[in-house]
Structure formats: C-alpha cells, structure tokens
Design an enzyme around this catalytic site. Structure first.
Site, short mmCIF file in Angstrom:
data_model
loop_
_atom_site.label_atom_id
_atom_site.label_comp_id
_atom_site.label_asym_id
_atom_site.label_seq_id
_atom_site.Cartn_x
_atom_site.Cartn_y
_atom_site.Cartn_z
N HIS A 263 0.86 -1.19 0.00
CA HIS A 263 0.00 0.00 0.00
C HIS A 263 0.90 1.24 0.00
O HIS A 263 1.96 1.23 0.63
CB HIS A 263 -0.86 0.07 1.28
N CYS B 298 -2.17 2.92 9.09
CA CYS B 298 -3.17 1.93 8.64
C CYS B 298 -4.33 1.83 9.63
O CYS B 298 -5.46 1.52 9.25
CB CYS B 298 -2.54 0.55 8.52
N ALA C 209 41.21 -12.22 -35.62
CA ALA C 209 41.73 -13.42 -34.96
C ALA C 209 41.42 -14.70 -35.71
O ALA C 209 42.29 -15.56 -35.86
CB ALA C 209 41.18 -13.51 -33.54
#
Ligand SMILES: NC(=O)c1ccc[n+]([C@@H]2O[C@H](COP(=O)([O-])OP(=O)(O)OC[C@H]3O[C@@H](n4cnc5c(N)ncnc54)[C@H](O)[C@@H]3O)[C@@H](O)[C@H]2O)c1
Length: 705
Positions: free
Chosen positions: A168, A264, A526
C-alpha cells in the site's frame, strides 16, 4: 486538542492474522497476542485523542482487518470514495464502512465491481491539499485514478509500487505538514521516483532507509507538527526534528504481523481543502486490437504481462475466442498508463508482438525533420527486427532495410514516399523521422502459432548446457535447413571467432565452405590469423593442433603469420602465392566466398584485409548479410551480437557458444527463428558435417542374397 481534525478508528475486538494476503502475514497466522494488540491499539488511540477527535466504527466479527480503517475509503470534505478491496478476504468490510459513512452524511461514491482501490491506504493528500498521490501496482488499479480525480475534483499523481512488502502507498510514503515528504524510494519504479522529485524539492524530501521502512516508519499519523509512529531510528528522528516535527513512538508490533501500523489503523476524515481545485488526470488510455492464436501462442499473456511490467494497467473489453484449432481469436484491450512517456514505452513493446491500434484510433505517424546530419529528433522511434509498417498521409508504407536499433526515415522520391530503417549516423538533413508510437504496426501472420518474442525458443538452454541428445537434435535440424538452402540457391552467412580454430573446428568449417553451404564469412582479425597459423605452422595460438600441446615459442607463431600475409599484401594474394595452402580463409578465396574481417582494439597486426575503420566494417557486414536465409553464429560474442542487431526477423539464426549468457543475450532480440546451442563449437561443427554427409550420401543398394 485540535478540534478541526478528526480520525476514524476501529477497536481491535476481532483483530487477528487469519489469512495471508501480504508478505508480513506469512508465518504469522494466529500468532498475534490479543491482549498486547488491544494494549497497543489503546495507546495509539489515546495519543491521537489527545490531539484530535477520534470517531469509532463498530468492529464486525469475521472481518479481522477492519481495524485498519485507512482502507475504509478516501475522504475529502463530505465526499468519500469507498474502497473496493482487491482480496475477497477483505471485501466483506465494504458494507460496514459504507453504512458508517452514510450515517455521518457523506456522499458515497462506489467504484465498478472489478476496479479495486483500497482507500486512504493507497491515496494520500499532499498536506496542503494541492493534489493526491495515488498508488497502484498491488492492491489498487491505475484505472481507478481518473474516477477518483473526477469525484474529488483534484489532481491525481499516480505512483507505481514495486516492492511487495510495501503493498500500500501508506506503507512507504507519507506527506507531512509544510510540504515535507517522508518516503522510501526503492519501493517505487523509476518513473514514479522522477515524478516525486519533480513535485517535492530536495530540501523537503525525508528519505527513509530500509531498516526504518521495514519498521513501518512511513506508516505515520501526522497531526500538524507531530508524527506518531511505531518506531524510528535516531537518524530519522534527528532528521524529522530538524524539519520541525515532534516524534512520538508507540509500539505497534502486533499489527505489523498483519502488515500495518499507525497510519493503517486510522483514517483521517478531515483533509485540508483547497476551494479552487480541479480534476487533473495525467493518465493516458488507448485501445488496441490483437488477432491470432492468442491463447495457443501465449500472445495474450505476453501482451498483458508487458503492460503490467511496463507500469500500465489493462482492461480486456472484448475477447472472441476462436472455436476450432485453426480459428484465430481476437481481443480488444484498453491500456492505461500514468503518463504519455510510459504509454509510449508500453505501446512500442506491444507493437513488436503485433498489437495494432483500433481503426478509429489509427492516426498518421508523427514525423519530425532531421535538423543535423547523423542526429535524430529526441524521441525518435527505435526500430526492431520485425517487419514494420508506418502510416504516412493515410497510407501504410512498408519499412525497408528493417533492422534493430535504427530510426525510421521517410523520404520523398520520384516514386513517392519511402520509409526505411537507418542507423543514426546515416540520417540526412531534411529527412523526416518517425517519433512517438502512433501510426506504426508490425506485420505478424495472424495464423502464426509461434510465440513471438517469447522466451520459449531458447528455453532449452536456459537451464545450462544442453544435453548431448538435445545438441544432436538441433544439429539434425540445422543440417536439414542447410541442405535445403543450398539446394535452392539460398544464402548462409557464417560469423565465427577464433575458438573455432582452437577447438579443431577449422577442418569442418572448411569442409562446409567447400561443399557450398556457406555464402559469406564474417569475423575479426583473430579467426583469420589463427586459421592461417594452423595452415602454415600447424599451431593455433601456439598450440600444436595435432598433438594438443603448446609448442615452445609458439605464441609468436601468429605474429609471424601476420607478417607473412602482410608481405603478400592480402589473404587472397597469400593463397595465390602458395603461402596459405588450406583452411577456412583458403577455401573462401578458392571458392569465391566473400568475407569481411572487422577490426578491434585487441587485434595484432592487423592482417591487410582487416578493416580497422569500424563504420566501413559495419557497412561491409550489412552488405554481406543482405538477403541471408540463415546465419550461423559460431563462438564470437562480439561479432554475433553485432550481426544480430543488423538482422531483421525472418532470418534463421543459430548461435553456438559454450556460455549460456551469450546465447541468451541473442535471444533477447526475441526472434522466433533463433536457435541457441550451448556446446563446444568444435564438437558442434563435427556433428554438423557428419549429419550433412549422411543427408547427402547416395542411397546404399540393398543386396538381396
Ligand atoms: N591476435 C588477435 O589479433 C586477436 C586474438 C583474439 C581476439 N581478437 C579479436 O578480438 C575480438 C573478439 O574476439 P573473440 O570473437 O574471440 O571473442 P569474444 O569474447 O567476442 O567471443 C568468444 C566467444 O567464444 C565462446 N567460447 C569459448 N570457448 C568456446 C568453445 N569451446 N565452444 C564454443 N564457444 C566458446 C565464449 O563464450 C565467447 O562468447 C575479435 O574482433 C577478434 O578478432 C584478436
């Protein structure tokens, strides 16, 4: 006591951890102490009561989380937006809160049934009442934000939550008096963090560290200059005091077990009100269409995941499911994003998987002129490997030279408008370039069942090295394709690194070239050096290729070879003069197979043929790649990735490397035609040559006795 400030709380009579709907609840079912919870709640209640008015709602049995009244709804003035809980475990709280709000004379707004929004838990007013911060990502849906803006007549700023522990907004974000903001930045995505930084000046941002965040320091009740919280570190307290706040700590550990703390447990029902305020919605929505084997090919899941991972939300408006195995499905999806920028990012990814805008939403592409040679406009559309069309003057143009990481340039020609992919350096003053993501679509066969952009095609190696049998199966498949391509006069391009030589693969690659399976070779200095070293001196990087042992002084061999070839003037000349008598480069020269050697910083010599001007090297690579049906990428990360970026979808790619990360990197381009093989390249080539010989051998005559 401040008369004008009111809160709503709910006594914890029926509070307990009864289920798990967030990470805090895990392992805590029925682990909270009823007495301690009541005591802690009472302490908080009294602290708030000393400073504001507290109303109480009667707790209902069976709804243990009703104690968290922040989730009852979101209140502004006499209006409330009632919560629509995401989890069924909490949905039963809705009617109780509704009754309470109605009894208090609030105008109650209710969201549509499937549009979750969890009240003041996910929506926090700036303490001056200028705007509303609204969270989404876990519990509340982004699409709820425009309705809230409209009902409360306020600007809504959407923030996306990324960390499950902070599910929340009020668990990680707390606007405070005086324009301060206490928050935990890692809980948000980068777009949200930018938005916060745009609105809140640095001196007003109080950044909370993780230890405070997990003690729910942001879950604070703020009453004027007072902050009430579960717990704060000395550092955080000092920072808050410096900003003029008095910190009151009150332990709420029993509620932390359910994922909540001070904020809360309260709902502020008197919020600061600005009279002259207006609804402002930054959210953008678009409706798109998908067609094809949406379920079989996993396309719909992929599309919806892209929307959510990209920070948007979706609503499936229509879904017509094809009834037979061969019938296709069709889906119409509304996509919302918190800003145009986020929408653009999401749509550009959806375009890649073949999503198109609805007819009524189809617009011409937005074009901007190139104002400086080699430089595109700021938000130019970055091209992908997929065949793309662009809408100009109401007409869809097919983009030419499709490749990844280019810009789409529109130019006027005597034959009309032409769209083509160009790398930035090739953009010319006066050309127009596609910006934004409107008026674009990629062409996908609706009948295709292939999961475009899906990770499946590479999944067999993601577990590590492919099993031997798996490698054999892929070799069989690749051999079949190579034979088919050769027989129809197609084109196979090989890009290879020197490991091919070190692992004894040179004889096999030479064989493939001789037999007509290779139409172009791409590499670096190479591979050519070590191939010719083997041909001239029998060693590769100083290792005797027959004995497998290092030769004394052998590390100098390759330099001697470079020197000899330089003396000849070119590889072709070295072959013609008999200096090089076998090997990959020899076969290329003898069979007129074009090759391109792109230089790099670590090149010794280099060979006369190595192109050290990288722009020229890239152009030569692109030229040799044109029209390829298949690319064999053999143990060269550098050149394979370079080639991958230049190649449009539709070209089959086989990437062989001992390192799964290299193979996966190539899979990121998302081409379904790609096959990855995690194995030794020498072994792969020897299996491939064997299989090809088997496939092309004459039928044996069965002797009848
Ligand atoms: N003497 C020189 O001039 C010299 C020497 C080496 C490299 N270079 C240059 O450096 C650049 C990069 O070279 P590169 O392509 O060798 O390196 P690279 O790192 O790009 O690629 C080598 C790849 O081979 C893989 N590999 C290693 N052993 C393998 C095996 N047994 N089977 C399959 N895959 C295996 C590795 O995982 C790696 O991805 C090139 O341009 C090259 O020409 C020059």
């Amino acid at each position: 006591m401040t008369d004008s400030i009111r809160f709503l709380m709910c006594p914890p009579d029926h509070y307990d951890v009864d289920y798990v709907i967030n990470p805090w609840m895990e392992g805590n079912i029925h682990k909270s102490s009823f007495d301690r919870a009541r005591e802690q709640w009472q302490s908080l209640y009294h602290l708030i009561k000393e400073n504001a008015i507290v109303d109480l709602v009667t707790p209902a049995k069976g709804w243990p989380d009703m104690v968290f009244t922040a989730n009852a709804g979101l209140v502004l003035d006499k209006t409330v937006v009632l919560s629509r809980f995401y989890h069924k475990e909490r949905q039963g709280e809705e009617p109780y809160f509704k009754i309470w709000f109605e009894s208090q004379g609030f105008t109650v707004h209710e969201l549509p049934k499937d549009l979750p929004f969890e009240g003041a838990g996910d929506a926090l007013f700036d303490r001056e009442g200028r705007y509303l911060w609204a969270g989404y990502g876990f519990r509340s849906e982004l699409d709820s934000h425009p309705l809230i803006a409209e009902w409360l007549d306020i600007e809504v700023l959407s923030l996306r939550l990324m960390d499950e522990r902070f599910y929340h907004l009020d668990t990680c974000f707390c606007p405070l008096t005086g324009g301060y903001l206490m928050y935990y930045p890692p809980a948000f995505d980068s777009y949200s963090n930018r938005l916060i930084e745009l609105r809140v000046p640095p001196e007003k941002r109080i950044i909370v560290e993780e230890p405070d965040a997990v003690n729910f320091a942001c879950n604070t009740v703020n009453i004027n200059q007072m902050v009430i919280m579960n717990k704060a570190s000395d550092n955080l307290k000092a920072r808050l005091q410096e900003a003029g706040f008095t910190v009151l700590e009150t332990p709420l550990t029993e509620f932390l077990k359910a994922g909540g703390a001070a904020k809360c447990l309260t709902l502020r029902v008197t919020e600061p009100i600005i009279i002259d305020r207006h609804a402002v919605i930054n959210i953008e929505s678009r409706t798109v269409l998908m067609e094809g084997h949406l379920l079989d090919a996993g396309l719909i899941n992929r599309a919806l995941d892209l929307v959510v991972e990209g920070g948007g939300s979706f609503q499936v408006l229509n879904f017509n499911l094809g009834e037979q195995r061969q019938s296709t499905s069709k889906a119409e999806i509304k996509i919302s994003a918190p800003s145009h920028e986020v929408m653009e990012e999401i749509i550009s990814q959806l375009i890649d998987i073949g999503v198109v805008s609805l007819d009524e939403d189809q617009r011409d592409a937005r074009l901007q002129p190139v104002e400086q040679d080699g430089v595109g406009p700021d938000d130019f559309y970055v091209s992908t490997i997929y065949p793309t069309e662009v809408r100009v003057d109401g007409q869809w143009l097919t983009v030419q030279n499709q490749r990844m990481d280019g810009a789409i340039a529109i130019s006027e020609t005597p034959n009309g408008l032409v769209a083509q992919c160009k790398i930035l350096r090739d953009l010319k003053l006066g050309e127009r370039v596609v910006v934004d993501v409107v008026g674009l679509r990629t062409i996908r066969k609706t009948e295709s069942r292939e999961p475009r952009n899906g990770p499946q095609e590479f999944s067999f190696m993601s577990a590590g090295v492919s099993s031997e049998r798996r490698v054999e199966l892929i070799v069989e498949q690749v051999a079949w394709e190579l034979r088919q391509i050769r027989d129809r006069g197609g084109k196979v391009v090989v890009t290879a690194g020197p490991v091919v030589i070190h692992t004894g693969g040179a004889q096999h690659l030479s064989h493939l070239i001789r037999q007509g399976y290779v139409q172009a070779l791409l590499g670096g200095n190479a591979i050519a050096v070590h191939d010719m070293e083997q041909s001239i001196m029998g060693t590769s990087l100083g290792v005797d290729m027959k004995q497998g042992v290092a030769v004394k002084g052998g590390h100098r061999h390759h330099l001697k070879v470079i020197n000899s070839v330089r003396r000849c003037g070119s590889i072709a000349a070295a072959v013609e003069q008999g200096v090089v008598k076998s090997g990959i480069m020899y076969e290329c020269v003898k069979n007129n197979i074009p090759f391109s050697l792109a230089g790099s910083i670590r090149d010794d010599g280099p060979l006369p043929d190595t192109q050290m001007d990288l722009i020229k090297a890239q152009e030569h690579y692109a030229e040799l790649l044109r029209g390829a049906d298949m690319i064999l990428m053999l143990s060269s990360m550098l050149h394979s990735i370079g080639v991958g970026n230049m190649t449009p979808s539709g070209v089959k790619m086989v990437c062989v490397d001992i390192n799964p990360a290299v193979v996966t990197k190539l899979s990121d381009r998302g081409s379904v035609e790609s096959i990855g093989v995690v194995t030794d390249v020498g072994l792969f080539l020897s299996l491939l040559v064997n299989q090809l010989d088997k496939l092309t051998s004459k039928y044996g005559v069965v002797q009848v006795g």
